[in-house]
Design a protein around this motif. Structure first.
Motif, PDB file in Angstrom:
ATOM      1  N   SER A 168       0.637  -1.164   0.065  1.00  0.00           N
ATOM      2  CA  SER A 168       0.059   0.042   0.138  1.00  0.00           C
ATOM      3  C   SER A 168       0.985   1.192   0.161  1.00  0.00           C
ATOM      4  O   SER A 168       0.734   2.337  -0.539  1.00  0.00           O
ATOM      5  N   ALA A 169       1.984   1.146   0.760  1.00  0.00           N
ATOM      6  CA  ALA A 169       2.776   2.338   0.808  1.00  0.00           C
ATOM      7  C   ALA A 169       3.320   2.632  -0.627  1.00  0.00           C
ATOM      8  O   ALA A 169       3.345   3.820  -0.866  1.00  0.00           O
ATOM      9  N   ILE A 170       3.734   1.808  -1.211  1.00  0.00           N
ATOM     10  CA  ILE A 170       4.489   1.785  -2.673  1.00  0.00           C
ATOM     11  C   ILE A 170       3.328   2.330  -3.399  1.00  0.00           C
ATOM     12  O   ILE A 170       3.656   2.967  -4.542  1.00  0.00           O
ATOM     13  N   MET A 171       2.257   1.866  -3.308  1.00  0.00           N
ATOM     14  CA  MET A 171       1.279   1.969  -4.253  1.00  0.00           C
ATOM     15  C   MET A 171       0.871   3.561  -4.230  1.00  0.00           C
ATOM     16  O   MET A 171       0.646   4.126  -5.150  1.00  0.00           O
ATOM     17  N   ILE A 172       0.726   4.106  -2.933  1.00  0.00           N
ATOM     18  CA  ILE A 172       0.560   5.487  -2.945  1.00  0.00           C
ATOM     19  C   ILE A 172       1.505   6.423  -3.300  1.00  0.00           C
ATOM     20  O   ILE A 172       1.364   7.081  -4.110  1.00  0.00           O
ATOM     21  N   ALA A 173       3.006   5.986  -3.160  1.00  0.00           N
ATOM     22  CA  ALA A 173       3.931   6.866  -3.940  1.00  0.00           C
ATOM     23  C   ALA A 173       3.985   6.718  -5.309  1.00  0.00           C
ATOM     24  O   ALA A 173       4.262   7.882  -5.986  1.00  0.00           O
ATOM     25  N   VAL A 174       3.489   5.611  -5.861  1.00  0.00           N
ATOM     26  CA  VAL A 174       3.789   5.555  -7.323  1.00  0.00           C
ATOM     27  C   VAL A 174       2.564   6.247  -7.933  1.00  0.00           C
ATOM     28  O   VAL A 174       2.718   6.878  -8.904  1.00  0.00           O
ATOM     29  N   LEU A 175       1.302   6.247  -7.152  1.00  0.00           N
ATOM     30  CA  LEU A 175       0.266   7.193  -7.765  1.00  0.00           C
ATOM     31  C   LEU A 175       0.445   8.502  -7.597  1.00  0.00           C
ATOM     32  O   LEU A 175       0.012   9.263  -8.647  1.00  0.00           O
ATOM     33  N   PHE A 176       0.891   8.987  -6.491  1.00  0.00           N
ATOM     34  CA  PHE A 176       1.323  10.358  -6.395  1.00  0.00           C
ATOM     35  C   PHE A 176       2.220  10.726  -7.479  1.00  0.00           C
ATOM     36  O   PHE A 176       2.289  11.922  -8.171  1.00  0.00           O
TER      37      PHE A 176
END
Length: 230
Positions: A168-176
Protein backbone atom coordinates in the motif's frame (compact mmCIF):
# COMPACT_ATOMS: atom_id res chain seq x y z
CA UNK A 1 -19.63 -10.48 -21.21
CA UNK A 2 -18.74 -6.83 -20.68
CA UNK A 3 -21.42 -4.48 -19.43
CA UNK A 4 -19.73 -1.44 -20.96
CA UNK A 5 -21.22 0.45 -23.88
CA UNK A 6 -20.10 -0.58 -27.37
CA UNK A 7 -17.40 1.61 -28.86
CA UNK A 8 -19.76 3.42 -31.25
CA UNK A 9 -22.17 4.35 -28.45
CA UNK A 10 -19.30 5.76 -26.41
CA UNK A 11 -18.11 7.75 -29.42
CA UNK A 12 -21.59 9.20 -29.97
CA UNK A 13 -21.90 10.07 -26.28
CA UNK A 14 -18.53 11.84 -26.18
CA UNK A 15 -19.36 13.73 -29.38
CA UNK A 16 -22.66 14.92 -27.92
CA UNK A 17 -20.97 16.02 -24.70
CA UNK A 18 -18.31 17.96 -26.62
CA UNK A 19 -20.80 19.63 -28.96
CA UNK A 20 -23.16 20.52 -26.12
CA UNK A 21 -20.34 22.02 -24.05
CA UNK A 22 -19.20 24.14 -27.00
CA UNK A 23 -22.72 25.38 -27.74
CA UNK A 24 -23.43 26.25 -24.10
CA UNK A 25 -20.11 27.87 -23.17
CA UNK A 26 -18.79 28.92 -26.63
CA UNK A 27 -15.46 27.35 -25.63
CA UNK A 28 -13.61 24.07 -26.05
CA UNK A 29 -13.96 21.27 -23.53
CA UNK A 30 -10.91 20.73 -21.34
CA UNK A 31 -10.52 19.14 -17.92
CA UNK A 32 -6.89 19.81 -17.02
CA UNK A 33 -7.25 23.57 -17.59
CA UNK A 34 -10.48 23.59 -15.58
CA UNK A 35 -8.79 21.76 -12.70
CA UNK A 36 -5.83 24.17 -12.78
CA UNK A 37 -8.11 27.22 -12.66
CA UNK A 38 -10.31 25.84 -9.88
CA UNK A 39 -7.21 24.87 -7.88
CA UNK A 40 -5.97 28.48 -8.14
CA UNK A 41 -9.40 30.03 -7.70
CA UNK A 42 -8.18 33.10 -5.79
CA UNK A 43 -5.92 34.14 -8.65
CA UNK A 44 -8.63 33.43 -11.21
CA UNK A 45 -11.24 35.44 -9.31
CA UNK A 46 -8.84 38.38 -9.20
CA UNK A 47 -8.27 38.13 -12.95
CA UNK A 48 -12.01 37.89 -13.60
CA UNK A 49 -12.64 41.04 -11.56
CA UNK A 50 -9.96 42.85 -13.57
CA UNK A 51 -11.54 41.66 -16.83
CA UNK A 52 -14.97 42.83 -15.69
CA UNK A 53 -13.56 46.22 -14.76
CA UNK A 54 -12.09 46.78 -18.21
CA UNK A 55 -14.54 44.78 -20.33
CA UNK A 56 -15.80 47.95 -22.02
CA UNK A 57 -13.31 49.54 -24.42
CA UNK A 58 -14.72 53.00 -23.70
CA UNK A 59 -14.31 52.48 -19.96
CA UNK A 60 -10.73 51.33 -20.52
CA UNK A 61 -9.98 54.40 -22.64
CA UNK A 62 -11.46 56.69 -19.99
CA UNK A 63 -9.45 54.98 -17.25
CA UNK A 64 -6.23 55.37 -19.24
CA UNK A 65 -7.04 59.04 -19.93
CA UNK A 66 -7.69 59.67 -16.23
CA UNK A 67 -4.43 57.95 -15.24
CA UNK A 68 -2.52 59.96 -17.85
CA UNK A 69 -4.09 63.21 -16.64
CA UNK A 70 -3.23 62.39 -13.04
CA UNK A 71 0.39 61.66 -13.89
CA UNK A 72 1.20 64.16 -16.65
CA UNK A 73 -1.53 66.77 -16.40
CA UNK A 74 -4.46 67.72 -18.61
CA UNK A 75 -2.28 69.16 -21.39
CA UNK A 76 -0.63 65.82 -22.03
CA UNK A 77 -4.02 64.12 -22.00
CA UNK A 78 -5.42 66.51 -24.60
CA UNK A 79 -2.33 66.07 -26.76
CA UNK A 80 -2.53 62.26 -26.47
CA UNK A 81 -6.24 62.32 -27.32
CA UNK A 82 -5.60 64.49 -30.38
CA UNK A 83 -2.78 62.22 -31.52
CA UNK A 84 -4.96 59.14 -31.06
CA UNK A 85 -7.81 60.66 -33.03
CA UNK A 86 -5.42 61.74 -35.79
CA UNK A 87 -3.78 58.32 -35.99
CA UNK A 88 -7.13 56.62 -36.47
CA UNK A 89 -7.85 58.68 -39.62
CA UNK A 90 -6.26 57.00 -42.67
CA UNK A 91 -3.73 59.17 -44.48
CA UNK A 92 -4.68 59.62 -48.16
CA UNK A 93 -1.99 60.59 -50.69
CA UNK A 94 -2.24 64.04 -52.25
CA UNK A 95 -4.53 64.12 -55.27
CA UNK A 96 -6.59 61.11 -54.16
CA UNK A 97 -10.26 61.69 -53.50
CA UNK A 98 -11.43 61.28 -49.93
CA UNK A 99 -13.91 58.42 -49.27
CA UNK A 100 -17.43 59.34 -48.31
CA UNK A 101 -18.30 59.23 -44.63
CA UNK A 102 -20.98 56.65 -45.27
CA UNK A 103 -18.42 54.35 -46.89
CA UNK A 104 -16.07 54.86 -43.98
CA UNK A 105 -18.84 54.01 -41.56
CA UNK A 106 -19.67 50.88 -43.54
CA UNK A 107 -16.02 49.83 -43.47
CA UNK A 108 -15.92 50.38 -39.72
CA UNK A 109 -19.04 48.28 -39.24
CA UNK A 110 -17.54 45.51 -41.36
CA UNK A 111 -14.31 45.57 -39.38
CA UNK A 112 -16.24 45.46 -36.13
CA UNK A 113 -18.28 42.53 -37.36
CA UNK A 114 -15.23 40.56 -38.49
CA UNK A 115 -13.29 41.26 -35.32
CA UNK A 116 -13.82 38.47 -32.76
CA UNK A 117 -15.63 39.47 -29.62
CA UNK A 118 -13.40 40.07 -26.62
CA UNK A 119 -15.51 37.77 -24.47
CA UNK A 120 -14.91 34.80 -26.81
CA UNK A 121 -11.15 35.14 -26.30
CA UNK A 122 -11.37 35.00 -22.53
CA UNK A 123 -11.39 31.76 -20.53
CA UNK A 124 -14.68 30.36 -19.35
CA UNK A 125 -16.02 31.77 -16.07
CA UNK A 126 -14.55 30.06 -13.03
CA UNK A 127 -17.96 28.84 -11.84
CA UNK A 128 -18.51 27.15 -15.22
CA UNK A 129 -15.34 25.11 -14.91
CA UNK A 130 -16.09 24.23 -11.28
CA UNK A 131 -19.52 22.95 -12.38
CA UNK A 132 -17.82 20.93 -15.12
CA UNK A 133 -15.57 19.13 -12.63
CA UNK A 134 -18.42 18.47 -10.20
CA UNK A 135 -20.60 17.19 -13.05
CA UNK A 136 -17.90 14.73 -14.13
CA UNK A 137 -17.78 13.31 -10.61
CA UNK A 138 -21.55 13.16 -10.21
CA UNK A 139 -22.02 11.64 -13.65
CA UNK A 140 -19.59 8.84 -12.91
CA UNK A 141 -21.16 8.26 -9.50
CA UNK A 142 -24.69 8.08 -10.91
CA UNK A 143 -23.58 5.72 -13.67
CA UNK A 144 -21.82 3.40 -11.21
CA UNK A 145 -24.74 3.35 -8.77
CA UNK A 146 -27.45 2.76 -11.37
CA UNK A 147 -25.46 -0.04 -13.00
CA UNK A 148 -24.82 -1.77 -9.67
CA UNK A 149 -21.03 -1.48 -10.04
CA UNK A 150 -20.38 1.06 -7.27
CA UNK A 151 -18.28 -0.06 -4.31
CA UNK A 152 -15.54 1.60 -2.30
CA UNK A 153 -12.05 0.13 -2.50
CA UNK A 154 -8.61 1.21 -1.38
CA UNK A 155 -6.49 -0.54 -3.97
CA UNK A 156 -6.16 -0.43 -7.75
CA UNK A 157 -7.46 -3.94 -8.40
CA UNK A 158 -5.77 -7.25 -9.15
CA UNK A 159 -4.21 -6.06 -12.42
CA UNK A 160 -2.39 -3.24 -10.63
CA UNK A 161 -1.23 -5.62 -7.87
CA UNK A 162 0.14 -8.11 -10.39
CA UNK A 163 1.89 -5.57 -12.61
CA UNK A 164 3.06 -2.92 -10.13
CA UNK A 165 2.84 -3.70 -6.43
CA UNK A 166 0.60 -5.00 -3.68
CA UNK A 167 2.29 -2.87 -1.01
CA UNK A 168 0.00 0.00 0.00
CA UNK A 169 2.81 2.47 0.80
CA UNK A 170 4.54 1.89 -2.53
CA UNK A 171 1.18 2.07 -4.30
CA UNK A 172 0.49 5.53 -2.82
CA UNK A 173 3.97 6.75 -3.78
CA UNK A 174 3.62 5.41 -7.34
CA UNK A 175 0.18 6.99 -7.75
CA UNK A 176 1.43 10.33 -6.39
CA UNK A 177 4.44 10.43 -8.71
CA UNK A 178 2.25 9.32 -11.62
CA UNK A 179 -0.27 12.05 -10.87
CA UNK A 180 2.48 14.69 -10.80
CA UNK A 181 3.84 13.45 -14.14
CA UNK A 182 0.36 13.47 -15.69
CA UNK A 183 -0.22 17.03 -14.49
CA UNK A 184 3.18 18.15 -15.78
CA UNK A 185 2.58 16.46 -19.12
CA UNK A 186 -0.85 17.99 -19.65
CA UNK A 187 0.39 21.49 -18.90
CA UNK A 188 3.46 20.97 -21.09
CA UNK A 189 1.27 19.78 -23.97
CA UNK A 190 -1.22 22.62 -23.45
CA UNK A 191 -4.12 20.25 -22.85
CA UNK A 192 -5.25 16.77 -21.87
CA UNK A 193 -7.01 13.96 -23.70
CA UNK A 194 -10.32 15.83 -23.50
CA UNK A 195 -8.94 19.16 -24.68
CA UNK A 196 -6.80 17.77 -27.50
CA UNK A 197 -8.51 14.45 -28.25
CA UNK A 198 -12.12 15.63 -28.20
CA UNK A 199 -12.22 19.37 -28.80
CA UNK A 200 -8.96 19.87 -30.68
CA UNK A 201 -9.24 16.88 -33.01
CA UNK A 202 -12.93 17.61 -33.53
CA UNK A 203 -11.90 21.05 -34.84
CA UNK A 204 -9.05 19.56 -36.91
CA UNK A 205 -6.34 21.51 -35.11
CA UNK A 206 -2.90 20.20 -36.19
CA UNK A 207 -1.38 20.66 -32.72
CA UNK A 208 -4.16 18.63 -31.12
CA UNK A 209 -3.91 15.87 -33.74
CA UNK A 210 -0.16 15.54 -33.13
CA UNK A 211 -0.55 15.64 -29.34
CA UNK A 212 -3.32 13.02 -29.40
CA UNK A 213 -1.27 10.76 -31.64
CA UNK A 214 1.72 11.07 -29.29
CA UNK A 215 -0.02 10.30 -26.00
CA UNK A 216 -2.23 7.56 -27.41
CA UNK A 217 0.74 5.98 -29.18
CA UNK A 218 2.74 6.14 -25.96
CA UNK A 219 -0.14 4.55 -24.04
CA UNK A 220 -0.38 1.70 -26.55
CA UNK A 221 3.38 1.09 -26.39
CA UNK A 222 3.47 1.10 -22.58
CA UNK A 223 0.45 -1.21 -22.37
CA UNK A 224 2.09 -3.62 -24.79
CA UNK A 225 5.29 -3.63 -22.73
CA UNK A 226 3.40 -4.22 -19.48
CA UNK A 227 1.19 -7.04 -20.73
CA UNK A 228 3.44 -8.79 -23.27
CA UNK A 229 7.03 -8.14 -22.26
CA UNK A 230 7.17 -7.50 -18.52
Amino acid sequence: MSTYWPWWAGAVGLALVTINHTLVTDRSLGVSAAWDRVLHWRRERRLERMDDEFADDQALAEALAAATAEHFGTTATATASTATATSTVPQVPYGTSQPLEADAGADADTATTERPAATSLRPAPLITQAVLLVSIFLGGLIAAVTSGRFHLRFDMGPAFRNLVTADSAIMIAVLFVGGVLVGFGTRLAGGCSSGHGLSGCGRLRPVSIVATAVFFGTAVAVSFLLWKVI
